[in-house]
Scaffold this motif. Structure first.
Motif, PDB file in Angstrom:
ATOM      1  N   LEU A 292      89.185  41.316 115.985  1.00 36.50           N
ATOM      2  CA  LEU A 292      88.588  41.129 114.602  1.00 36.50           C
ATOM      3  C   LEU A 292      89.284  42.135 113.794  1.00 36.50           C
ATOM      4  N   THR A 293      89.488  42.070 112.445  1.00 36.83           N
ATOM      5  CA  THR A 293      90.149  42.837 111.355  1.00 36.83           C
ATOM      6  C   THR A 293      89.220  42.845 110.380  1.00 36.83           C
ATOM      7  N   GLY A 294      89.395  43.701 109.485  1.00 37.57           N
ATOM      8  CA  GLY A 294      88.678  43.980 108.492  1.00 37.57           C
ATOM      9  C   GLY A 294      88.775  45.207 107.466  1.00 37.57           C
ATOM     10  N   GLY A 295      88.064  45.096 106.364  1.00 43.32           N
ATOM     11  CA  GLY A 295      88.289  46.305 105.504  1.00 43.32           C
ATOM     12  C   GLY A 295      87.132  46.272 104.273  1.00 43.32           C
ATOM     13  N   ILE A 296      86.940  47.417 103.718  1.00 40.89           N
ATOM     14  CA  ILE A 296      86.246  47.609 102.546  1.00 40.89           C
ATOM     15  C   ILE A 296      86.709  48.660 101.729  1.00 40.89           C
ATOM     16  N   ALA A 297      86.498  48.573 100.458  1.00 39.34           N
ATOM     17  CA  ALA A 297      86.561  49.299  99.278  1.00 39.34           C
ATOM     18  C   ALA A 297      85.672  49.447  98.126  1.00 39.34           C
ATOM     19  N   PHE A 298      85.137  50.472  97.658  1.00 41.51           N
ATOM     20  CA  PHE A 298      84.107  50.880  96.884  1.00 41.51           C
ATOM     21  C   PHE A 298      84.607  51.953  95.990  1.00 41.51           C
ATOM     22  N   SER A 299      84.304  51.800  94.800  1.00 42.52           N
ATOM     23  CA  SER A 299      84.621  52.733  93.655  1.00 42.52           C
ATOM     24  C   SER A 299      83.233  52.775  92.768  1.00 42.52           C
ATOM     25  N   TYR A 300      82.775  53.855  92.452  1.00 40.43           N
ATOM     26  CA  TYR A 300      81.519  54.018  91.720  1.00 40.43           C
ATOM     27  C   TYR A 300      81.934  55.180  90.771  1.00 40.43           C
ATOM     28  N   PRO A 301      82.312  54.953  89.681  1.00 43.92           N
ATOM     29  CA  PRO A 301      82.529  56.112  88.421  1.00 43.92           C
ATOM     30  C   PRO A 301      81.082  56.391  87.911  1.00 43.92           C
ATOM     31  N   LEU A 302      80.995  57.715  87.745  1.00 49.12           N
ATOM     32  CA  LEU A 302      79.764  57.969  86.849  1.00 49.12           C
ATOM     33  C   LEU A 302      80.059  58.947  85.625  1.00 49.12           C
ATOM     34  N   PRO A 303      79.002  59.251  84.840  1.00 48.89           N
ATOM     35  CA  PRO A 303      79.646  59.983  83.468  1.00 48.89           C
ATOM     36  C   PRO A 303      80.490  61.170  83.782  1.00 48.89           C
ATOM     37  N   ALA A 305      81.367  62.158  87.131  1.00 54.28           N
ATOM     38  CA  ALA A 305      81.751  62.251  88.697  1.00 54.28           C
ATOM     39  C   ALA A 305      82.303  60.692  89.065  1.00 54.28           C
ATOM     40  N   GLU A 306      82.703  60.678  90.153  1.00 55.97           N
ATOM     41  CA  GLU A 306      83.276  59.462  90.837  1.00 55.97           C
ATOM     42  C   GLU A 306      83.311  59.584  92.267  1.00 55.97           C
ATOM     43  N   ILE A 307      83.131  58.467  92.829  1.00 57.63           N
ATOM     44  CA  ILE A 307      82.751  58.287  94.201  1.00 57.63           C
ATOM     45  C   ILE A 307      83.797  57.136  94.892  1.00 57.63           C
ATOM     46  N   THR A 308      84.657  57.324  95.693  1.00 57.92           N
ATOM     47  CA  THR A 308      85.325  56.203  96.172  1.00 57.92           C
ATOM     48  C   THR A 308      85.436  56.205  97.775  1.00 57.92           C
ATOM     49  N   LEU A 309      85.280  54.889  98.363  1.00 55.29           N
ATOM     50  CA  LEU A 309      85.275  55.086  99.825  1.00 55.29           C
ATOM     51  C   LEU A 309      85.971  53.779 100.076  1.00 55.29           C
ATOM     52  N   SER A 310      86.774  53.765 101.274  1.00 57.03           N
ATOM     53  CA  SER A 310      87.592  52.915 101.720  1.00 57.03           C
ATOM     54  C   SER A 310      87.616  52.824 103.271  1.00 57.03           C
ATOM     55  N   ALA A 311      87.871  51.855 104.090  1.00 57.72           N
ATOM     56  CA  ALA A 311      88.046  51.860 105.439  1.00 57.72           C
ATOM     57  C   ALA A 311      88.771  50.465 105.806  1.00 57.72           C
ATOM     58  N   PHE A 326      89.993  55.517 107.366  1.00 59.62           N
ATOM     59  CA  PHE A 326      88.756  55.514 106.810  1.00 59.62           C
ATOM     60  C   PHE A 326      89.083  56.691 105.494  1.00 59.62           C
ATOM     61  N   SER A 327      88.668  56.665 104.389  1.00 55.10           N
ATOM     62  CA  SER A 327      88.676  57.653 103.421  1.00 55.10           C
ATOM     63  C   SER A 327      87.518  57.550 102.423  1.00 55.10           C
ATOM     64  N   ALA A 328      87.073  58.833 102.136  1.00 56.85           N
ATOM     65  CA  ALA A 328      85.892  58.949 101.248  1.00 56.85           C
ATOM     66  C   ALA A 328      86.082  60.109 100.333  1.00 56.85           C
ATOM     67  N   ASN A 329      85.750  60.078  99.187  1.00 60.44           N
ATOM     68  CA  ASN A 329      86.173  61.261  98.314  1.00 60.44           C
ATOM     69  C   ASN A 329      84.972  61.177  97.214  1.00 60.44           C
ATOM     70  N   TYR A 330      84.510  62.370  96.784  1.00 56.85           N
ATOM     71  CA  TYR A 330      83.633  62.613  95.674  1.00 56.85           C
ATOM     72  C   TYR A 330      83.997  63.758  94.659  1.00 56.85           C
ATOM     73  N   LEU A 331      84.291  63.466  93.619  1.00 54.91           N
ATOM     74  CA  LEU A 331      84.674  64.290  92.469  1.00 54.91           C
ATOM     75  C   LEU A 331      83.682  64.666  91.532  1.00 54.91           C
ATOM     76  N   GLN A 332      83.339  65.698  91.152  1.00 52.38           N
ATOM     77  CA  GLN A 332      82.212  65.881  90.021  1.00 52.38           C
ATOM     78  C   GLN A 332      82.941  67.113  89.123  1.00 52.38           C
ATOM     79  N   GLU A 333      82.679  66.813  87.854  1.00 50.43           N
ATOM     80  CA  GLU A 333      82.915  67.612  86.899  1.00 50.43           C
ATOM     81  C   GLU A 333      81.979  68.506  86.639  1.00 50.43           C
ATOM     82  N   LEU A 334      82.224  69.795  86.703  1.00 50.26           N
ATOM     83  CA  LEU A 334      81.203  70.597  86.620  1.00 50.26           C
ATOM     84  C   LEU A 334      81.102  70.972  84.946  1.00 50.26           C
ATOM     85  N   SER A 335      82.183  71.213  84.337  1.00 51.02           N
ATOM     86  CA  SER A 335      82.168  71.592  82.856  1.00 51.02           C
ATOM     87  C   SER A 335      83.629  70.902  82.376  1.00 51.02           C
TER      88      SER A 335
END
Length: 410
Positions: A292-303, A305-311, A326-335
């Motif tokens: 079996l092979t497979g993959g998933i990629a998800f991107s969710y931008p917020l006002p 912040a941004e969440i990205t996920l891939s496997a 596998f990669s996961a990242n969360y970016l948050q603008e504080l100011s």
């Protein structure tokens, strides 16, 4: 890992650090970037069970130039990295890339020439193999990248497409890669590989598109017989309101006339605030077993912040090593001038049955501060690990990074 900290995080945290791709049409646009990172770690090389702690200074210098019009674009990028420890001054690597693109109403032409020189001693964790799109791509020689020495890779590629606006379209592409090692592990063999591919696209109707491809690849390790692979592939893409559905099948034949099959189904979704793509497939390994092979990629931008996920779990038809990333990242603008990021990257190769595992990963957190319109500051920490044939090593690091970009148009 050091280079990624000083560059990738800066680029993610501060959009001001733009690439040459932001050049406007007309004239020549230049960018110069200076990055300085100071790192303290408990085990710098992640290679043996004996910890080699200490401090390190990493300097990254990059240059970019681009000129473009409505129909063509020419760019050149150069990046080099140096490190200084209490023991030595080292050249971690050099990357140079020349690219040309020309488009017309119904056709396009692309040319790229890239050269990479990398110190094997610094290729240790998954974050070292993140490409320009932020995706982890493990090289074919990942299993043997241990010890010291240099990895030199030169790639030239050309691609033509025509009939892009017609019901029937065509493509022709070719590439050649030359891989050489200096003072490296004896298991690393010099290699030359070439690929040529033909493609045919047929718009069956407004909903269904068919693609047929034929490719030939030849690869030769120094002192070893050349391997040859011919692959015929076909795919159907169905346009859907929320995203395309694609089914594909391929058959590959090697120089010994052995045949290996693969099939995939993929679906893309355009979400109200992001995107999602999934893929599932089956492939024959080198002994004919179905995997079996497979993959998933998800991107969710917020006002702010941004969440990205891939496997991804992949195995080439007839292959003997599977790759999992596998990669996961969360970016948050504080100011307007501060931000934070948390990320995890993981890469693993193994036999198709899951044995003989080589795994590596990195967990990092950072805080970014924009000093002014030109200078950016990053502070953070990371935890890196590597497991090779049952031997596990890890390292904890703290870092401080400064980045300054200059850009101008004559």
């Amino acid at each position: 890992m050091k280079r990624v900290i000083s560059l990738a995080l800066m680029t993610c945290l501060f959009p001001l650090a733009a690439s040459t791709q932001e050049a406007e049409p007309g004239g020549v646009f230049f960018t110069f970037d200076f990055g300085q990172t100071f790192i303290g770690s408990t085990d710098r090389d992640l290679e043996t069970t004996e910890a080699e702690d200490g401090f390190e200074s990493v300097t990254d210098l990059s240059f970019g130039a681009v000129t473009e019009t409505r129909t063509q674009r020419l760019s050149f990028d150069l990046d080099t990295t140096f490190s200084l420890t209490e023991d030595e001054f080292a050249d971690e690597g050099l990357v140079a890339r020349l690219a040309y693109n020309r488009i017309s109403a119904d056709a396009s032409f692309d040319f790229a020439l890239e050269g990479r020189r990398e110190d094997i001693a610094f290729l240790r964790d998954a974050s070292d193999f993140i490409n320009d799109e932020g995706v982890i791509v493990l090289p074919d020689d990942f299993d043997d990248l241990t010890g010291t020495g240099f990895r030199n890779e030169t790639t030239v590629s050309v691609a033509f497409t025509w009939g892009e606006t017609a019901p029937v379209g065509y493509s022709l592409s070719g590439s050649q890669t030359r891989l050489r090692y200096e003072d490296a592990n004896a298991t690393l063999l010099d290699n030359d590989s070439s690929t040529i591919a033909l493609g045919l696209r047929l718009n069956i109707n407004e909903v269904v598109t068919s693609n047929i491809g034929l490719s030939y690849t030849q690869s030769e390790d120094l002192g070893e017989p050349a391997t040859e692979t011919t692959t015929l592939s076909g795919a159907l893409t169905f346009a859907r309101p929320l995203g395309a559905l694609t089914t594909g099948i391929s058959v590959s034949r090697d120089e010994e006339d052995e045949t290996f099959w693969a099939a995939t189904v993929a679906r893309e979704y355009t979400l109200p605030n992001g995107s999602l793509r999934g893929e599932l497939g089956v492939v024959e390994d080198e002994i004919g077993d179905v995997r079996l092979t497979g993959g998933i990629a998800f991107s969710y931008p917020l006002p702010a912040a941004e969440i990205t996920l891939s496997a991804d779990h992949s195995l080439a038809p007839g292959g003997d090593r599977a790759a999992t990333t596998f990669s996961a990242n969360y970016l948050q603008e504080l100011s307007p001038v501060t931000s934070m990021q948390v990320g995890f990257d993981f890469g693993q190769t193994s036999d198709p049955d899951g044995s003989d595992v080589l795994a590596t990963g990195s967990l990092s957190a950072s805080y970014g501060y924009s000093i002014n319109d030109f200078w950016q500051l990053n502070v953070g920490a990371s935890f890196d690990f590597r497991e090779d044939d049952g031997v596990r090593t890890d390292s904890t690091s703290i870092f401080l990074a400064l980045d300054r970009q200059f850009s101008f148009r004559p």
